[in-house]
Design a protein around this motif. Structure first.
Motif, PDB file in Angstrom:
ATOM      1  N   ASP A  78       0.818  -1.211   0.000  1.00 52.76           N
ATOM      2  CA  ASP A  78       0.000   0.000   0.000  1.00 52.76           C
ATOM      3  C   ASP A  78       0.852   1.262   0.000  1.00 52.76           C
ATOM      4  OD1 ASP A  78       0.665   0.729   2.720  1.00 52.76           O
ATOM      5  OD2 ASP A  78      -0.832  -0.687   3.441  1.00 52.76           O
ATOM      6  N   HIS A  79       0.162   2.410  -0.098  1.00 55.85           N
ATOM      7  CA  HIS A  79       0.849   3.696  -0.236  1.00 55.85           C
ATOM      8  C   HIS A  79       1.637   4.082   1.011  1.00 55.85           C
ATOM      9  CE1 HIS A  79      -2.523   5.126   2.205  1.00 55.85           C
ATOM     10  NE2 HIS A  79      -1.813   6.204   2.434  1.00 55.85           N
ATOM     11  N   MET A  80       1.366   3.418   2.136  1.00 56.44           N
ATOM     12  CA  MET A  80       2.081   3.715   3.378  1.00 56.44           C
ATOM     13  C   MET A  80       3.380   2.934   3.505  1.00 56.44           C
ATOM     14  SD  MET A  80      -1.221   3.909   5.985  1.00 56.44           S
ATOM     15  CE  MET A  80      -1.906   2.340   5.449  1.00 56.44           C
ATOM     16  N   GLY A  81       3.662   2.114   2.485  1.00 52.93           N
ATOM     17  CA  GLY A  81       4.883   1.315   2.515  1.00 52.93           C
ATOM     18  C   GLY A  81       4.727  -0.042   3.167  1.00 52.93           C
ATOM     19  N   ASN A  82       3.505  -0.410   3.525  1.00 51.19           N
ATOM     20  CA  ASN A  82       3.270  -1.707   4.142  1.00 51.19           C
ATOM     21  C   ASN A  82       3.305  -2.827   3.111  1.00 51.19           C
ATOM     22  OD1 ASN A  82       2.706  -0.647   6.801  1.00 51.19           O
ATOM     23  ND2 ASN A  82       0.736   0.034   6.008  1.00 51.19           N
ATOM     24  N   GLN A  83       3.759  -3.975   3.536  1.00 53.67           N
ATOM     25  CA  GLN A  83       3.695  -5.192   2.735  1.00 53.67           C
ATOM     26  C   GLN A  83       3.154  -6.313   3.615  1.00 53.67           C
ATOM     27  OE1 GLN A  83       7.574  -6.115   1.093  1.00 53.67           O
ATOM     28  NE2 GLN A  83       7.142  -4.909  -0.737  1.00 53.67           N
ATOM     29  N   GLY A  84       2.319  -7.155   3.038  1.00 59.47           N
ATOM     30  CA  GLY A  84       1.794  -8.291   3.782  1.00 59.47           C
ATOM     31  C   GLY A  84       1.607  -9.485   2.878  1.00 59.47           C
ATOM     32  N   ASN A  85       2.199 -10.602   3.239  1.00 60.19           N
ATOM     33  CA  ASN A  85       2.053 -11.836   2.479  1.00 60.19           C
ATOM     34  C   ASN A  85       0.897 -12.645   3.039  1.00 60.19           C
ATOM     35  OD1 ASN A  85       4.343 -12.279   0.422  1.00 60.19           O
ATOM     36  ND2 ASN A  85       5.394 -11.409   2.196  1.00 60.19           N
ATOM     37  N   LEU A  86      -0.039 -12.991   2.168  1.00 64.49           N
ATOM     38  CA  LEU A  86      -1.167 -13.833   2.550  1.00 64.49           C
ATOM     39  C   LEU A  86      -0.958 -15.206   1.940  1.00 64.49           C
ATOM     40  CD1 LEU A  86      -4.351 -11.605   2.164  1.00 64.49           C
ATOM     41  CD2 LEU A  86      -3.514 -12.666   4.250  1.00 64.49           C
ATOM     42  N   ARG A  87      -0.795 -16.195   2.803  1.00 63.20           N
ATOM     43  CA  ARG A  87      -0.619 -17.576   2.352  1.00 63.20           C
ATOM     44  C   ARG A  87      -1.788 -18.416   2.852  1.00 63.20           C
ATOM     45  NH1 ARG A  87       4.622 -15.694   3.532  1.00 63.20           N
ATOM     46  NH2 ARG A  87       6.114 -15.948   1.812  1.00 63.20           N
ATOM     47  N   SER A  88      -1.763 -19.696   2.530  1.00 65.27           N
ATOM     48  CA  SER A  88      -2.887 -20.582   2.833  1.00 65.27           C
ATOM     49  C   SER A  88      -3.287 -20.501   4.305  1.00 65.27           C
ATOM     50  CB  SER A  88      -2.522 -22.022   2.465  1.00 65.27           C
ATOM     51  OG  SER A  88      -2.227 -22.114   1.089  1.00 65.27           O
ATOM     52  N   GLY A  99      -8.916   6.589   3.513  1.00 64.89           N
ATOM     53  CA  GLY A  99      -8.374   6.270   2.202  1.00 64.89           C
ATOM     54  C   GLY A  99      -7.116   5.429   2.238  1.00 64.89           C
ATOM     55  N   ILE A 100      -7.040   4.499   1.323  1.00 67.52           N
ATOM     56  CA  ILE A 100      -5.837   3.696   1.140  1.00 67.52           C
ATOM     57  C   ILE A 100      -5.720   3.380  -0.343  1.00 67.52           C
ATOM     58  CG2 ILE A 100      -6.908   1.414   1.463  1.00 67.52           C
ATOM     59  CD1 ILE A 100      -4.378   0.696   3.137  1.00 67.52           C
ATOM     60  N   ILE A 101      -4.503   3.317  -0.831  1.00 68.30           N
ATOM     61  CA  ILE A 101      -4.223   2.901  -2.203  1.00 68.30           C
ATOM     62  C   ILE A 101      -3.325   1.684  -2.104  1.00 68.30           C
ATOM     63  CG2 ILE A 101      -3.245   3.568  -4.429  1.00 68.30           C
ATOM     64  CD1 ILE A 101      -3.783   6.508  -3.583  1.00 68.30           C
ATOM     65  N   HIS A 102      -3.817   0.550  -2.598  1.00 64.53           N
ATOM     66  CA  HIS A 102      -3.054  -0.681  -2.408  1.00 64.53           C
ATOM     67  C   HIS A 102      -3.188  -1.587  -3.624  1.00 64.53           C
ATOM     68  CE1 HIS A 102      -6.269  -3.755  -0.878  1.00 64.53           C
ATOM     69  NE2 HIS A 102      -6.817  -2.915  -1.708  1.00 64.53           N
ATOM     70  N   SER A 103      -2.371  -2.625  -3.626  1.00 56.58           N
ATOM     71  CA  SER A 103      -2.432  -3.666  -4.652  1.00 56.58           C
ATOM     72  C   SER A 103      -2.431  -5.021  -3.967  1.00 56.58           C
ATOM     73  CB  SER A 103      -1.249  -3.567  -5.621  1.00 56.58           C
ATOM     74  OG  SER A 103      -0.023  -3.783  -4.932  1.00 56.58           O
ATOM     75  N   GLU A 104      -3.010  -6.008  -4.657  1.00 56.39           N
ATOM     76  CA  GLU A 104      -3.033  -7.392  -4.182  1.00 56.39           C
ATOM     77  C   GLU A 104      -2.646  -8.263  -5.376  1.00 56.39           C
ATOM     78  OE1 GLU A 104      -6.936  -7.372  -1.424  1.00 56.39           O
ATOM     79  OE2 GLU A 104      -7.038  -6.238  -3.299  1.00 56.39           O
ATOM     80  N   ASP A 275     -10.621  13.917  -4.202  1.00 54.37           N
ATOM     81  CA  ASP A 275      -9.429  13.707  -3.380  1.00 54.37           C
ATOM     82  C   ASP A 275      -8.467  12.729  -4.047  1.00 54.37           C
ATOM     83  OD1 ASP A 275     -10.327  15.446  -1.451  1.00 54.37           O
ATOM     84  OD2 ASP A 275     -10.940  13.897  -0.020  1.00 54.37           O
ATOM     85  N   TYR A 276      -9.019  11.656  -4.635  1.00 54.76           N
ATOM     86  CA  TYR A 276      -8.168  10.673  -5.298  1.00 54.76           C
ATOM     87  C   TYR A 276      -7.450  11.298  -6.491  1.00 54.76           C
ATOM     88  CZ  TYR A 276      -6.798   6.453  -7.857  1.00 54.76           C
ATOM     89  OH  TYR A 276      -6.076   5.507  -8.523  1.00 54.76           O
ATOM     90  N   ARG A 277      -8.191  12.047  -7.295  1.00 55.59           N
ATOM     91  CA  ARG A 277      -7.590  12.691  -8.468  1.00 55.59           C
ATOM     92  C   ARG A 277      -6.522  13.706  -8.078  1.00 55.59           C
ATOM     93  NH1 ARG A 277     -13.334  13.665 -11.675  1.00 55.59           N
ATOM     94  NH2 ARG A 277     -13.480  11.579 -12.599  1.00 55.59           N
ATOM     95  N   ALA A 278      -6.710  14.336  -6.915  1.00 56.21           N
ATOM     96  CA  ALA A 278      -5.766  15.358  -6.477  1.00 56.21           C
ATOM     97  C   ALA A 278      -4.632  14.781  -5.628  1.00 56.21           C
ATOM     98  CB  ALA A 278      -6.504  16.425  -5.677  1.00 56.21           C
ATOM     99  N   GLY A 279      -4.641  13.444  -5.434  1.00 51.20           N
ATOM    100  CA  GLY A 279      -3.596  12.830  -4.626  1.00 51.20           C
ATOM    101  C   GLY A 279      -3.766  13.041  -3.143  1.00 51.20           C
ATOM    102  N   LYS A 280      -4.997  13.341  -2.686  1.00 50.41           N
ATOM    103  CA  LYS A 280      -5.248  13.628  -1.277  1.00 50.41           C
ATOM    104  C   LYS A 280      -6.138  12.583  -0.615  1.00 50.41           C
ATOM    105  CE  LYS A 280      -7.146  17.638  -1.869  1.00 50.41           C
ATOM    106  NZ  LYS A 280      -7.759  18.948  -1.513  1.00 50.41           N
ATOM    107  N   LEU A 281      -6.429  11.496  -1.300  1.00 49.55           N
ATOM    108  CA  LEU A 281      -7.385  10.516  -0.755  1.00 49.55           C
ATOM    109  C   LEU A 281      -6.967  10.022   0.624  1.00 49.55           C
ATOM    110  CD1 LEU A 281      -9.904   8.602  -1.567  1.00 49.55           C
ATOM    111  CD2 LEU A 281      -8.126   6.881  -1.862  1.00 49.55           C
TER     112      LEU A 281
END
Length: 283
Positions: A78-88, A99-104, A275-281
């Motif tokens: 995510d945008h805060m620099g967090n990483q998390g591994n999800l396993r079985s 607001g959070i901007i993340h990827s999975e 807010d998202y478009r302006a980078g403030k979400l």
């Protein structure tokens, strides 16, 4: 008073993210919701073509996402620099808040990927609180072994059977969620108190169950909305069954949703988009 099976919602095949194939039950339309639950998706495939695209960077505001992995390996960033591994067997409970901007993204190129993502609404007073998340390893999720050979994993809330009590790692939220993974062998029965006033539903993903008294059948690949009551009775079919049981305290507020933003009014949705478009979400 026994909870009865009130409404069936068969899961529908669709795709999300970068082409990930999913089956959506709750949330397939605005009418297919159950306060405070917004959506439940199941992803389940042995073909990497169905999941390899994953869920690239995207925003959320105003609710919580809960990801439960049965098989496979996903990486959250995510945008805060967090990483998390999800396993079985692992769970991630993420509060998007203001607001959070993340990827999975999948961390495997072959093999089965199977799990669920549930969206849980937040009341207006909590929608703009800071984002945070919690990764819960499989070993930290308690399990009750039933005398009939069944087992219950308790992610949120508590389950009591005889003198055994299992309290899940998620407690103390305003929506008072219950999130249980119930697995029963053929013909086995599961009885559990479920406080009156909580909205509740089931999602069967293996076999079939009968619910309540008189019993009504719920087959794999369908969600079942339950009536109010204080007791839940589930009985597995002749091939056994496995299901998610979810319950929570209704919020009772208006819902305005635009894709990954869930607020109370259209003005708040417009604010989230701006807010998202302006980078403030995410503040």
């Amino acid at each position: 008073m026994q909870r009865q099976l009130q409404q069936l919602i068969p899961a529908l095949g669709t795709s999300d993210g970068a082409g990930v194939k999913i089956r959506r039950s709750l949330g397939q339309s605005q009418q297919a919701r159950l306060d405070p639950f917004l959506m439940l998706d199941e992803f389940n495939s042995e073909s990497s073509d169905d999941y390899i695209g994953g869920f690239p960077s995207h925003p959320h505001r105003g609710f919580e996402t809960v990801t439960y992995m049965l098989e496979g390996h996903m990486l959250h960033e995510d945008h805060m620099g967090n990483q998390g591994n999800l396993r079985s067997g692992d769970v991630q409970w993420m509060t998007a808040g203001r607001g959070i901007i993340h990827s999975e993204m999948p961390q495997q190129e072959e093999g089965r990927m199977h799990g669920f993502q549930m969206w849980l609404n937040l009341p207006a007073a909590e929608k703009m609180k800071p984002a945070h998340y919690r990764d819960i390893p499989a070993n930290d999720i308690p399990r009750l072994d039933l005398a009939n050979g069944g087992k219950v994993k308790v992610i949120a809330g508590a389950v009591s059977v005889g003198d055994q009590v299992a309290e899940g790692p998620i407690q103390g939220l305003s929506t008072e969620p219950r999130y249980w993974d119930v697995q029963l062998p053929a013909g086995a029965r599961f009885d559990q108190a479920l406080p009156k006033g909580l909205n509740a539903f089931l999602y069967v993903f293996e076999g079939e169950l009968t619910v309540g008294e008189p019993p009504r059948q719920l087959k794999s690949g369908s969600a079942g909305i339950l009536s109010d009551g204080d007791e839940l009775t589930l009985t597995a079919g002749d091939k056994g069954a496995r299901a998610l049981v979810l319950a929570g305290k209704p919020i009772g507020e208006p819902i305005a949703q635009y894709g990954p933003f869930v607020m109370n009014t259209s003005d708040e949705i417009e604010e989230a988009i701006n807010d998202y478009r302006a980078g403030k979400l995410a503040g």
